[in-house]
Every structure is written in structure tokens, then in C-alpha cells.
Scaffold this motif. Sequence first.
Motif, PDB file in Angstrom:
ATOM      1  N   ARG A   1       0.897  -1.145   0.021  1.00 30.42           N
ATOM      2  CA  ARG A   1      -0.062  -0.072  -0.112  1.00 30.42           C
ATOM      3  C   ARG A   1       1.096   1.263   0.037  1.00 30.42           C
ATOM      4  O   ARG A   1       1.991   1.307   0.831  1.00 30.42           O
ATOM      5  CB  ARG A   1      -0.863   0.005   1.232  1.00 30.42           C
TER       6      ARG A   1
ATOM      7  N   GLN B   1      -3.354  -0.859  -8.521  1.00 31.49           N
ATOM      8  CA  GLN B   1      -4.807  -0.608  -8.257  1.00 31.49           C
ATOM      9  C   GLN B   1      -4.879   0.700  -7.526  1.00 31.49           C
ATOM     10  O   GLN B   1      -4.105   1.150  -6.910  1.00 31.49           O
ATOM     11  CB  GLN B   1      -5.272  -1.715  -7.522  1.00 31.49           C
TER      12      GLN B   1
ATOM     13  N   SER C   1      -7.352   2.234  -5.168  1.00 34.42           N
ATOM     14  CA  SER C   1      -8.520   1.902  -4.222  1.00 34.42           C
ATOM     15  C   SER C   1      -9.295   2.943  -3.964  1.00 34.42           C
ATOM     16  O   SER C   1      -9.314   4.006  -4.566  1.00 34.42           O
ATOM     17  CB  SER C   1      -7.917   1.489  -2.667  1.00 34.42           C
ATOM     18  N   ARG C   2     -10.518   2.747  -3.330  1.00 38.41           N
ATOM     19  CA  ARG C   2     -11.768   3.549  -3.230  1.00 38.41           C
ATOM     20  C   ARG C   2     -11.187   4.945  -2.337  1.00 38.41           C
ATOM     21  O   ARG C   2     -11.715   6.021  -2.576  1.00 38.41           O
ATOM     22  CB  ARG C   2     -12.955   3.127  -2.542  1.00 38.41           C
ATOM     23  N   ASP C   3     -10.128   4.712  -1.854  1.00 40.05           N
ATOM     24  CA  ASP C   3      -9.524   6.053  -1.030  1.00 40.05           C
ATOM     25  C   ASP C   3      -8.700   6.679  -1.615  1.00 40.05           C
ATOM     26  O   ASP C   3      -8.017   7.861  -1.283  1.00 40.05           O
ATOM     27  CB  ASP C   3      -9.149   5.610   0.391  1.00 40.05           C
TER      28      ASP C   3
ATOM     29  N   ILE D   1      -2.062   0.715  -4.676  1.00 40.09           N
ATOM     30  CA  ILE D   1      -1.863  -0.612  -4.136  1.00 40.09           C
ATOM     31  C   ILE D   1      -0.993  -1.323  -5.176  1.00 40.09           C
ATOM     32  O   ILE D   1      -1.752  -1.721  -6.166  1.00 40.09           O
ATOM     33  CB  ILE D   1      -2.916  -1.333  -3.588  1.00 40.09           C
TER      34      ILE D   1
ATOM     35  N   GLY E   1      -9.331  -9.229  -8.893  1.00 40.45           N
ATOM     36  CA  GLY E   1      -9.726  -8.128  -8.058  1.00 40.45           C
ATOM     37  C   GLY E   1     -10.728  -7.220  -9.047  1.00 40.45           C
ATOM     38  O   GLY E   1     -10.960  -7.364 -10.171  1.00 40.45           O
TER      39      GLY E   1
ATOM     40  N   TYR F   1     -10.668  -3.306  -8.275  1.00 38.47           N
ATOM     41  CA  TYR F   1     -10.170  -1.999  -8.272  1.00 38.47           C
ATOM     42  C   TYR F   1      -9.556  -1.686  -9.774  1.00 38.47           C
ATOM     43  O   TYR F   1      -8.575  -2.424 -10.430  1.00 38.47           O
ATOM     44  CB  TYR F   1      -9.052  -1.873  -7.260  1.00 38.47           C
TER      45      TYR F   1
END
Length: 258
Positions: free
Chosen positions: A144, A168, A170-172, A176, A186, A188
Motif C-alpha cells: 500500500r 490498483q 483503491s476507493r480512498d 496498491i 480483483g 479496483y
Amino acid sequence: SAVCSVRLILAIYHIPILVNENDVLDFTQIIEGRFVYLSVAGGIQVPKVMGSHATTLAVNLGGFNGKRLKSGDVLNILDASQAFNYNTVKLLPKMPLNLISLIKTKKIRIVPGPEYDWFSEDEWQKLLNKPFHLGKHIDRMGYRIEGPMIIFKPENLLSEANMNGAIQISRDGQPIVLLADRATHGGYPVIAKVIISDLGTLAQWPQHKPIHFEKVSLNDAWLASAERAEVVQGIYKSKPWEILLHTRTMANKIKRFF
């Protein structure tokens, strides 16, 4: 479990050494990178699982009873007479430092990912021009990375196969980087992918050092991969596992004082 305090010798001479019972290896001061890799002549003697001696901690499979090593664990290794041809005694030639060091580079090279067009030019500029750092949650599944928030278009993505080195978002809005023990699929969006030849560099990246990404062409990525493969093949052809020193030079010098 035979090793001596040879961190200095290994770092300077890059040669295999003969270690004796009750010697101790000390890796408490890592000069570069995050990990130290110890190659034991003949290999560590653990059962093969699915053709491998490796450990998968997530499912407690393989290696040393499928678990993480702890103080007091004893690993069986071969005696030197079983692992080496004693008639072969020669020095390992010094390797150029740029081939030994993995983190001299200042940037991690990437190529566009399958969802590269989910991100505007402004978001791409964040990825390419802003510094990132390793976060607290890093393991063999993925790293991360913390840095500026990267925004992508508000759509749902169907699950897709995960690539080694895929970045990727992520939603935040944080990246990653997926690594060797990643999940098979996955959901994302993947903005980019770290090129194969730089994955080892990223894996060894120090926590405090800022990460900068550099976009390269697919052709450049293939060329870099071929160059790294040639280096690895050169090391393999040198057969360093056949090289052994009967005595340690520094140990002999110390004996003169007694």
C-alpha cells in the motif's frame, strides 16, 4: 546454523564463505534495501510441497511447517562435504555494483494499465510527478502506497485477473501495488503496471525513501526485462554454488595475534 559475523566480508568481497558450527551471522545493520537474502549451499532441508520449498503463510503451507520462523527454530542444512566439491576452490569475481544494488535507481518504471483511461491527465500527472511513500500495510500480497489522492471515474468494474506489479487505485484514492502473493482477481481499476525488471527494486524499497514513478514504452519495458534476464543468466552460468573458500582470510589474520 553455522555462520559468523561476516556482514562486512560479504558486503565487500561478494564471495561465498565456509562457516563452522556455532558461528553467528549478524544482519542487524542493513546498509541498503529492506531484506537480506541468505543462500545456503545445498538448500534448506525441508519437504517439497507442490514442487517447492517455499512457505505460504496465508494457508500455513510448505517451508518449515508452513509457519513464520521464530527464535529457537532449527533448520536442517547439508554438511559442506555434501554440498560442495572440495576440489573446486576459486574466488568469485567481483560483480559490478550497479548489478548488485537494486535501489540505486531514483524512479520505478511503469507502463499504462488496462484501466489507464479511467484517469484524467491531471490524475496521471499526480502519479508521475508527485512523491509517494510505502505505507504501513506491506507484505508479499501487495504494497500500500501513500501519497496524493488519485481519482477515477465513478463506475463499477467487473473483477479481472490480477497482474504481478499492477497498480490498483483503491476507493480512498491510494495506490496498491500487487505482488507475488496477490489474489487471483480483483475489482479496483489498474492505472498502471510496474515493469518486470523493476519489481525487485520496489520490493526492496526503503520505508523512508520517496517513490517516483516514470512511464515508459512497452518496447523499453521489454528491453529492460531482457537486460535483467541477461544479468541473472550470467550469474547462473558462473555457478557460484561451486565456489568455496577453505579458510577465511580475516580469521587467519586474527589468529596471528594469539
